[in-house]
Design a protein around this motif. Structure first.
Motif, short mmCIF file in Angstrom:
data_model
loop_
_atom_site.label_atom_id
_atom_site.label_comp_id
_atom_site.label_asym_id
_atom_site.label_seq_id
_atom_site.Cartn_x
_atom_site.Cartn_y
_atom_site.Cartn_z
N UNK A 190 59.83 49.94 54.37
CA UNK A 190 60.90 50.37 53.24
C UNK A 190 61.77 49.29 52.83
N UNK A 191 61.92 48.42 53.44
CA UNK A 191 62.81 47.30 52.88
C UNK A 191 62.11 46.47 51.87
N UNK A 192 60.80 46.24 52.24
CA UNK A 192 59.85 45.72 51.04
C UNK A 192 59.82 46.45 49.68
N UNK A 193 59.41 47.83 50.02
CA UNK A 193 59.51 48.75 48.87
C UNK A 193 60.89 48.74 47.90
N UNK A 194 62.06 48.88 48.98
CA UNK A 194 63.32 48.51 48.37
C UNK A 194 63.56 47.33 47.30
N UNK A 195 63.02 46.36 48.09
CA UNK A 195 63.20 44.93 47.15
C UNK A 195 62.37 44.90 45.93
N UNK A 196 61.19 45.45 45.94
CA UNK A 196 60.23 45.43 44.87
C UNK A 196 61.05 46.30 43.80
N UNK A 197 61.59 47.67 44.16
CA UNK A 197 62.43 48.46 43.28
C UNK A 197 63.44 47.82 42.57
N UNK A 198 64.01 47.18 43.48
CA UNK A 198 65.25 46.31 42.79
C UNK A 198 65.00 45.08 41.86
N UNK A 199 64.03 44.59 42.33
CA UNK A 199 63.79 43.32 41.30
C UNK A 199 63.15 43.94 40.01
N UNK A 200 62.39 45.07 40.09
CA UNK A 200 61.94 45.70 38.92
C UNK A 200 62.85 46.61 38.07
N UNK A 201 63.95 47.07 38.76
CA UNK A 201 64.75 47.61 37.98
C UNK A 201 64.51 49.21 38.03
N UNK A 202 63.76 49.82 39.25
CA UNK A 202 63.27 51.03 39.22
C UNK A 202 63.87 51.82 40.34
N UNK A 203 63.43 53.20 40.54
CA UNK A 203 64.19 54.11 41.61
C UNK A 203 63.30 54.18 42.76
N UNK A 204 64.17 54.09 43.81
CA UNK A 204 63.56 54.36 45.24
C UNK A 204 64.34 55.43 45.71
N UNK A 205 63.34 56.60 46.05
CA UNK A 205 63.96 57.62 46.81
C UNK A 205 63.86 57.94 48.07
N UNK A 206 64.68 57.66 49.01
CA UNK A 206 64.37 57.90 50.70
C UNK A 206 65.11 59.27 50.99
N UNK A 207 64.18 59.69 51.88
CA UNK A 207 64.79 60.95 52.67
C UNK A 207 64.36 61.27 53.93
N UNK A 208 65.22 62.26 54.43
CA UNK A 208 64.68 62.39 55.91
C UNK A 208 65.76 63.60 56.40
N UNK A 209 65.63 64.12 57.30
CA UNK A 209 66.42 65.34 58.10
C UNK A 209 67.32 64.63 59.06
#
Length: 324
Positions: A256-275
């Motif tokens: 998740x942290x790796x994906x967040x970083x990639x989204x941050x670097x490229x200016x994109x949206x990362x949508x996390x969810x749970x219950x």
């Protein structure tokens, strides 16, 4: 500057989201722990200035079974399999502990916490793709969810999350007609499509994809969102709970942290969810995993400008940029 966005949406349901899969008996401590965890989540969100959409089952906004009956729609879903009906389930129960079903006090705490959006998870945890029900019954369910939120809390609902991630084009259209401006949609991977048609292979791929890449890129550019209402905000990743598997849990958090970083670097949206009830077991381990994610968001905010935005924030910004 085109900065990335971390969007978080929570499916807040208590036992309304589990009655067709699990018995109430034996889960008393689970829901007691869930109720204790939610104020801690709110404290953590406020401390880190994290904005979150709480997609809440309308039924749990009631104070009691009597009030639940008062707000329930006049028409119930006619599922082929009666086990999916919350109304049939309630009728079949002798003892209904309010701790597992009703939580208006927690809804008030959510509304009192800065940066939190109250959204909807339908009134009865409605399954829009199960056989036997029809879309007008779904419409009545949404009206009940809107009514209890407005009359009890004075809140209009703009964001909707479909229970079990089930939806079709007509249910999305009805949601828009009933005033919902934003909905959470599924990732485009094949194993997230038609979730009402559950298979072992789909479950294996969804679980495996939390550890290694088995699907498409999880984050997406703002330009990929259509301004047509209701705006669809695809989910990126389910934060799966800790279940005693410390090595796998660490790997999931790291992914998740790796994906967040990639989204941050490229200016994109990362949508996390749970219950929220996912933290009903192993609360400390799950809170620690979340704390690591939110701390990492602050690092990404400082380095790349990544912002925390709930569903309404995110979709509204996109709409504003396209001039709609």
């Amino acid at each position: 500057m085109n900065t990335g966005i971390l969007t978080i949406s929570l499916d807040f349901e208590l036992h309304w989201g589990r009655f067709d899969k699990y018995p109430l008996s034996g889960y008393e401590a689970y829901y007691a722990q869930t109720r204790e965890v939610i104020p801690r989540l709110l404290d953590l969100f406020e401390e880190n200035k994290i904005r979150v959409t709480w997609a809440t089952v309308g039924s749990l906004m009631a104070e009691s079974l009597e009030e639940w009956n008062h707000f329930s729609p006049a028409v119930f879903p006619s599922y082929q399999l009666d086990k999916f009906s919350a109304y049939s389930w309630v009728k079949s129960q002798r003892n209904l502990p309010s701790e597992a079903l009703f939580a208006p006090n927690l809804v008030r705490q959510i509304l009192d916490c800065p940066g939190q959006e109250l959204g909807s998870h339908t009134f009865s945890h409605y399954y829009t793709c199960e056989k036997g029900q029809n879309h007008e019954q779904f419409r009545m369910d949404l009206k009940a969810a809107v009514r209890i939120s407005q009359e009890k809390f004075g809140k209009s609902l703009k964001s909707l999350v479909f229970p079990r991630n089930q939806y079709d084009e007509q249910s999305v259209q009805i949601a828009g007609e009933e005033g919902f401006e934003f909905v959470r949609s599924n990732p485009s991977d094949w194993f997230w499509q038609h979730t009402e048609e559950e298979t072992l292979v789909k479950r294996i791929f969804r679980t495996g994809d939390t550890l290694i890449s088995l699907g498409k890129q999880s984050f997406y550019p703002k330009s990929s969102l259509s301004p047509s209402r209701p705006v669809r905000l695809p989910a990126s990743r389910l934060l799966r709970p800790y279940k005693g598997d410390s090595i796998l849990h660490r790997r999931r958090i790291a992914r998740i942290k790796d994906e967040m970083e990639a989204a941050a670097k490229s200016g994109q949206i990362y949508h996390l969810w749970w219950h929220p009830h996912n933290f009903g077991f192993f609360a400390e381990e799950n809170m620690e995993g979340l704390r690591q994610i939110l701390t990492w968001q602050k690092v990404l905010e400082m380095q790349y400008g990544m912002r925390s935005m709930h569903m309404e924030d995110t979709a509204s910004e996109v709409l504003a940029k396209v001039g709609t």
